[in-house]
Enzyme design. Structure first.
Site, mmCIF file in Angstrom:
data_model
loop_
_atom_site.group_PDB
_atom_site.id
_atom_site.type_symbol
_atom_site.label_atom_id
_atom_site.label_comp_id
_atom_site.label_asym_id
_atom_site.label_seq_id
_atom_site.Cartn_x
_atom_site.Cartn_y
_atom_site.Cartn_z
ATOM 1 N N ASP A 122 0.466 -0.993 0.326
ATOM 2 C CA ASP A 122 -0.273 -0.573 -0.095
ATOM 3 C C ASP A 122 0.881 1.116 -0.141
ATOM 4 O O ASP A 122 0.637 2.419 -0.982
ATOM 5 C CB ASP A 122 -1.032 -0.139 1.462
ATOM 6 C CG ASP A 122 -2.160 -0.832 1.356
ATOM 7 O OD1 ASP A 122 -2.348 -1.746 0.103
ATOM 8 O OD2 ASP A 122 -2.850 -1.482 2.105
ATOM 9 N N ALA A 123 2.337 1.474 0.882
ATOM 10 C CA ALA A 123 2.400 1.964 1.023
ATOM 11 C C ALA A 123 3.282 2.641 -0.398
ATOM 12 O O ALA A 123 3.594 3.869 -0.585
ATOM 13 C CB ALA A 123 3.732 2.323 1.995
ATOM 14 N N TYR A 141 -21.835 -7.429 -15.398
ATOM 15 C CA TYR A 141 -23.187 -8.203 -15.298
ATOM 16 C C TYR A 141 -23.608 -7.552 -16.655
ATOM 17 O O TYR A 141 -23.632 -9.434 -17.505
ATOM 18 C CB TYR A 141 -23.649 -8.979 -14.488
ATOM 19 C CG TYR A 141 -24.886 -7.356 -14.678
ATOM 20 C CD1 TYR A 141 -25.817 -7.726 -15.634
ATOM 21 C CD2 TYR A 141 -24.788 -7.169 -13.530
ATOM 22 C CE1 TYR A 141 -26.955 -6.840 -14.945
ATOM 23 C CE2 TYR A 141 -25.998 -6.794 -12.700
ATOM 24 C CZ TYR A 141 -26.826 -6.018 -13.866
ATOM 25 O OH TYR A 141 -27.785 -4.856 -13.500
ATOM 26 N N SER A 152 -36.459 -5.579 -14.106
ATOM 27 C CA SER A 152 -35.636 -5.581 -13.473
ATOM 28 C C SER A 152 -36.535 -7.561 -13.969
ATOM 29 O O SER A 152 -36.563 -7.510 -15.211
ATOM 30 C CB SER A 152 -37.552 -5.388 -12.016
ATOM 31 O OG SER A 152 -38.379 -6.577 -12.109
ATOM 32 N N LEU A 153 -36.574 -8.920 -12.943
ATOM 33 C CA LEU A 153 -35.684 -10.103 -13.351
ATOM 34 C C LEU A 153 -37.048 -10.673 -12.712
ATOM 35 O O LEU A 153 -38.002 -10.206 -11.961
ATOM 36 C CB LEU A 153 -34.760 -10.434 -12.542
ATOM 37 C CG LEU A 153 -33.832 -9.854 -13.768
ATOM 38 C CD1 LEU A 153 -31.985 -10.685 -12.428
ATOM 39 C CD2 LEU A 153 -33.971 -10.371 -14.737
ATOM 40 N N CYS A 185 -23.899 4.191 30.924
ATOM 41 C CA CYS A 185 -22.783 4.010 32.483
ATOM 42 C C CYS A 185 -22.285 5.207 31.858
ATOM 43 O O CYS A 185 -21.684 5.647 30.825
ATOM 44 C CB CYS A 185 -22.233 2.915 31.958
ATOM 45 S SG CYS A 185 -20.714 3.057 33.520
ATOM 46 N N ASP A 236 -26.105 -8.906 -4.283
ATOM 47 C CA ASP A 236 -27.480 -7.541 -3.003
ATOM 48 C C ASP A 236 -26.922 -5.825 -3.197
ATOM 49 O O ASP A 236 -26.593 -6.032 -1.993
ATOM 50 C CB ASP A 236 -27.596 -8.613 -2.224
ATOM 51 C CG ASP A 236 -29.093 -7.910 -2.185
ATOM 52 O OD1 ASP A 236 -29.480 -7.031 -2.594
ATOM 53 O OD2 ASP A 236 -29.478 -8.206 -0.910
ATOM 54 N N CYS A 240 -14.625 3.183 32.867
ATOM 55 C CA CYS A 240 -15.749 1.524 32.805
ATOM 56 C C CYS A 240 -14.626 1.534 31.987
ATOM 57 O O CYS A 240 -14.517 1.674 30.824
ATOM 58 C CB CYS A 240 -16.708 2.393 32.030
ATOM 59 S SG CYS A 240 -17.314 1.279 31.845
ATOM 60 N N CYS A 296 -18.914 -2.086 34.908
ATOM 61 C CA CYS A 296 -18.362 -1.815 35.922
ATOM 62 C C CYS A 296 -18.909 -1.215 37.634
ATOM 63 O O CYS A 296 -18.632 -0.340 38.154
ATOM 64 C CB CYS A 296 -17.377 -0.413 35.487
ATOM 65 S SG CYS A 296 -18.692 1.183 34.840
ATOM 66 N N PHE A 356 2.282 2.746 -3.664
ATOM 67 C CA PHE A 356 1.155 2.771 -4.288
ATOM 68 C C PHE A 356 0.624 3.647 -3.577
ATOM 69 O O PHE A 356 1.061 4.594 -4.717
ATOM 70 C CB PHE A 356 -0.260 1.382 -4.116
ATOM 71 C CG PHE A 356 -1.730 2.359 -4.566
ATOM 72 C CD1 PHE A 356 -1.434 1.662 -6.641
ATOM 73 C CD2 PHE A 356 -2.496 2.996 -4.094
ATOM 74 C CE1 PHE A 356 -2.228 1.913 -6.810
ATOM 75 C CE2 PHE A 356 -3.201 3.403 -5.153
ATOM 76 C CZ PHE A 356 -3.040 2.873 -6.772
ATOM 77 N N GLU A 374 -25.064 -16.875 -12.790
ATOM 78 C CA GLU A 374 -23.913 -15.857 -12.911
ATOM 79 C C GLU A 374 -24.656 -15.807 -10.957
ATOM 80 O O GLU A 374 -25.689 -16.033 -10.858
ATOM 81 C CB GLU A 374 -23.914 -14.885 -13.130
ATOM 82 C CG GLU A 374 -24.915 -14.172 -13.507
ATOM 83 C CD GLU A 374 -24.170 -13.641 -14.790
ATOM 84 O OE1 GLU A 374 -24.076 -13.993 -16.100
ATOM 85 O OE2 GLU A 374 -24.838 -12.714 -14.928
#
Ligand code: AMP
Ligand code: ZN
Length: 664
Positions: A34-35, A223, A83-84, A422, A118, A428, A407, A37, A114
């Site tokens: 990451d560094a 897709y 829609s499906l 609390c 969601d 705590c 606590c 990059f 496939e």
């Protein structure tokens, strides 16, 4: 460098970044750290800041745009987004296949099955290889132009490897892990929870501020290839592999002529869906032959050539054995149901969240009740309703304790609040532990490789009492812990040190001030360039900021009034963590531009990668070896032979303190 040389250097750098983004976000198999990059990005940012006329809209630096939008423009879809139709079992799939066979007049045809992710669908438009628009589905005819947010999704190429016009549909989603994290933060901040990853994704893509969308870790799975000019595509599977070749992330899929195999896939994934890092709510079965698809056409609502196999609902009945309390970072007492363990879509469920007392009352849950539970996303399951018919009279009401179960502190409910807390803020242990976990979490100080198990050990051994203590830990101390080897102890120390350089807004968020989420923290850092200034802010001043209301303001003021908080902050400062707000573009120091730095030895306040980053951000260069062209050698602890060489060559030598002075 000549203008032409610069342009080609910029393009080189951009291609390199695109490639590594692809390895990381699409293939999930990075080749560099990451560094490293980040360093590439920083270098590009620096060159672009010096040459703003050479910034191109497809540059990887242009993913997160500037200011929040006033609203979204409407987009009329060229082709309606339908829609499906659904199937819920094997016979639904068989009926679908038979209908296709009848309409096609043949049984010799392929299907593709496939994952049905969601999330929410989006349509991307490329012109001459450049992403020019991203839109939501909306009502199918008219959607919203969410281009700015779509561009923040790093699994989406801003530029294709070919200069072509293209339309792609895909599903925008959030992984289960990121979803759980977002909700955990929202719970702590007292914000309403997202019910599932889909809602979280939908909420994020409709953020008017692209910077917030960028923080939500959205992804896209392509897709459907709607339009491709280079060849006439006749197979859906071929289209998917073309999409893969163009750099998109593509759903799992299988092509087969066998209906039995389609059914087997659906059954198999019903069992295995929990193994996936993202939510799927079923599978989609499609006719592979695109010419046949055109002949089959669609009804008003859905295409005739596809069907969604929907998983059975993940709900079961079980018994509430007890209602137990956990204490959060802000002292909130959260009740949850301890359930008689039950199998729910592939995993054993023994806990369900009840959120708060009002929720328990609203649902009428008693201890001993039979309840219907369901799994929503990857968070702990929830109680849908009580099965009152099953009551025996032996059930008992839940009573909110008057003392903190951890606590013993007094428990109070503030006016107009749903939550009991609390009140032992400073003493705590539960609040302290959760506070530390929040501090190290990804969107806060992001201390990688340090998790709850390690924090629990450190607390138990008295090695830390709050998050400021983390910065005092020594490697030797860590080695005394269970299962802590030399290398991992070193990594922990490094990760902690690396977090010292995080921007101010992350630290403000990390403090865990009630009602201060990451967005508010960012606004605060822009108005108060240091923590000391923020600590002195009055409520009148704070509410004068557009995004800050009286509740947030009061919470900030009372946080900094609290003695214990002031002590922890003072301790942090003593340990060297006092970031100041740095507007991105003003970091560069003219006197350091082009200067060559070499490092030797270890720096105690940040990692080598971070030190390099800071040099680069300031306009300097970092090279590996000393030469007569080197301007500075930064010598930390235990410097190597480079120090001798630098002395011979007369290179300026900086210790850590001088190095920091030079940068600030
Ligand atoms: P539904 O909303 O249940 O009618 O399902 C249609 C939606 O499923 C589409 O609008 C897409 O957002 C979504 N979807 C997810 N994965 C796929 C996929 N592989 N193929 C087609 N649609 C998909
Ligand atoms: Zn307590």
């Amino acid at each position: 460098m000549s203008q032409q040389g610069l342009t080609s250097r910029l393009e080189q750098l951009r291609d390199k970044i695109r490639y590594h983004e692809y390895r990381y976000f699409v293939l999930d198999s990075p080749e560099i750290s990451d560094a490293e990059f980040d360093q590439l990005i920083k270098e590009l940012q620096r060159l672009e800041a010096q040459n703003p006329q050479l910034i191109t809209p497809d540059s990887p630096t242009q993913r997160v745009g500037g200011e929040p939008l006033p609203g979204f423009r409407k987009v009329e879809h060229k082709r309606q987004m339908l829609s499906l139709d659904n199937a819920f079992n094997a016979s639904g799939i068989i009926n679908f296949a038979n209908r296709i066979y009848r309409l096609a007049g043949s049984e010799q045809l392929d299907f593709v099955v496939e994952h049905k992710i969601d999330g929410l669908s989006a349509i991307l438009t490329y012109q001459a290889g450049i992403l020019i628009q991203g839109a939501t589905r909306g009502n199918g005819l008219i959607g919203e132009d969410v281009t700015e947010n779509i561009k923040t999704i790093r699994s989406i190429p801003l530029k294709l490897p070919e200069r072509i016009d293209l339309e792609v549909r895909g599903e925008v989603y959030i992984s289960k892990k990121d979803f759980a994290e977002i909700n955990r933060e929202r719970l702590e901040a007292g914000e309403a929870l997202f019910a599932n990853p889909r809602n979280a994704a939908a909420g994020s893509i409709r953020q008017l501020d692209p910077r917030i969308a960028a923080e939500r870790s959205l992804s896209l799975m392509a897709y459907q290839l709607v339009h491709y000019e280079r060849e006439e595509i006749t197979s859906h599977a071929r289209a998917l592999s073309l999409l893969e070749g163009l750099g998109f992330k593509v759903n799992w899929y299988r092509k087969t002529p066998l209906v039995d195999e389609l059914i087997a896939c659906c059954q198999d994934w019903t069992k295995r869906r929990d193994d996936l890092p993202f939510e799927i709510d079923g599978l989609v079965i499609k006719v592979d032959d695109l010419n046949l698809r055109r002949e089959l056409g669609s009804t008003a609502k859905s295409p005739r050539w596809a069907i969604a196999y929907k998983f059975p609902a993940q709900q079961k009945v079980t018994i509430v054995e007890d209602i137990i309390i956990s204490v959060g970072r802000t002292g909130a007492l959260t009740p949850s149901a301890r359930l008689k363990p039950v199998q729910l879509a592939g995993s054993t469920v023994s806990r369900a969240t009840l959120h708060n007392l009002d929720e328990i009352k609203r649902k009428g849950v008693k201890i001993g009740d039979s309840v219907l539970v369901q799994k929503a996303g990857d968070v702990i399951p929830e109680v849908v309703k009580v099965i009152t018919d099953k009551r025996t009279g032996a059930e008992s009401d839940f009573v909110m304790p008057e003392q903190c179960p951890v606590c013993g502190g007094e428990v109070l409910r503030e006016e107009g609040e749903a939550v009991f807390r609390c009140t032992n803020i400073t003493g705590c242990p539960a609040q302290r532990r959760e506070g530390i976990l929040h501090f190290i979490s990804r969107n806060a100080m992001n201390i990688e490789g340090v998790g709850p198990a390690l924090i629990d050990q450190l607390l138990a051994k008295g090695m830390i009492t709050d998050f400021a203590d983390l910065y005092r830990l020594k490697k030797d101390e860590l080695l005394s812990l269970e299962r802590m080897a030399d290398k991992s102890a070193g990594n922990v120390i490094k990760a902690i040190a690396a977090s010292k350089g995080r921007p101010l807004h992350r630290l403000i968020f990390a403090l865990g001030i009630r009602h201060v989420g990451s967005g508010v923290a960012r606004v605060l850092s822009q108005n108060y360039p240091s923590l000391d200034l923020l600590a002195e802010a009055t409520s009148e001043e704070l509410v004068a900021i557009e995004e800050i209301g009286p509740v947030i303001a009061a919470s900030i003021v009372s946080f900094f009034k609290e003695r214990n908080n002031r002590e922890v902050i003072a301790k942090m400062k003593k340990n060297g963590i006092m970031p100041e707000f740095r507007p991105e573009k003003e970091q560069e120091k003219p006197e350091l531009v082009g200067k060559r730095f070499v490092f030797t030895g270890g720096l105690s306040s940040y990692s080598r990668a971070e030190a390099k980053e800071r040099v680069i951000a300031a306009g300097g260069k970092v090279t590996a070896n000393i030469s007569k062209n080197t301007d500075y050698l930064v010598a930390g602890e235990n410097p190597g032979s480079k120090l001798v060489k630098a002395q011979q060559l007369g290179v300026l030598i900086l210790d850590q303190k001088k190095f920091e002075e030079l940068l600030t």
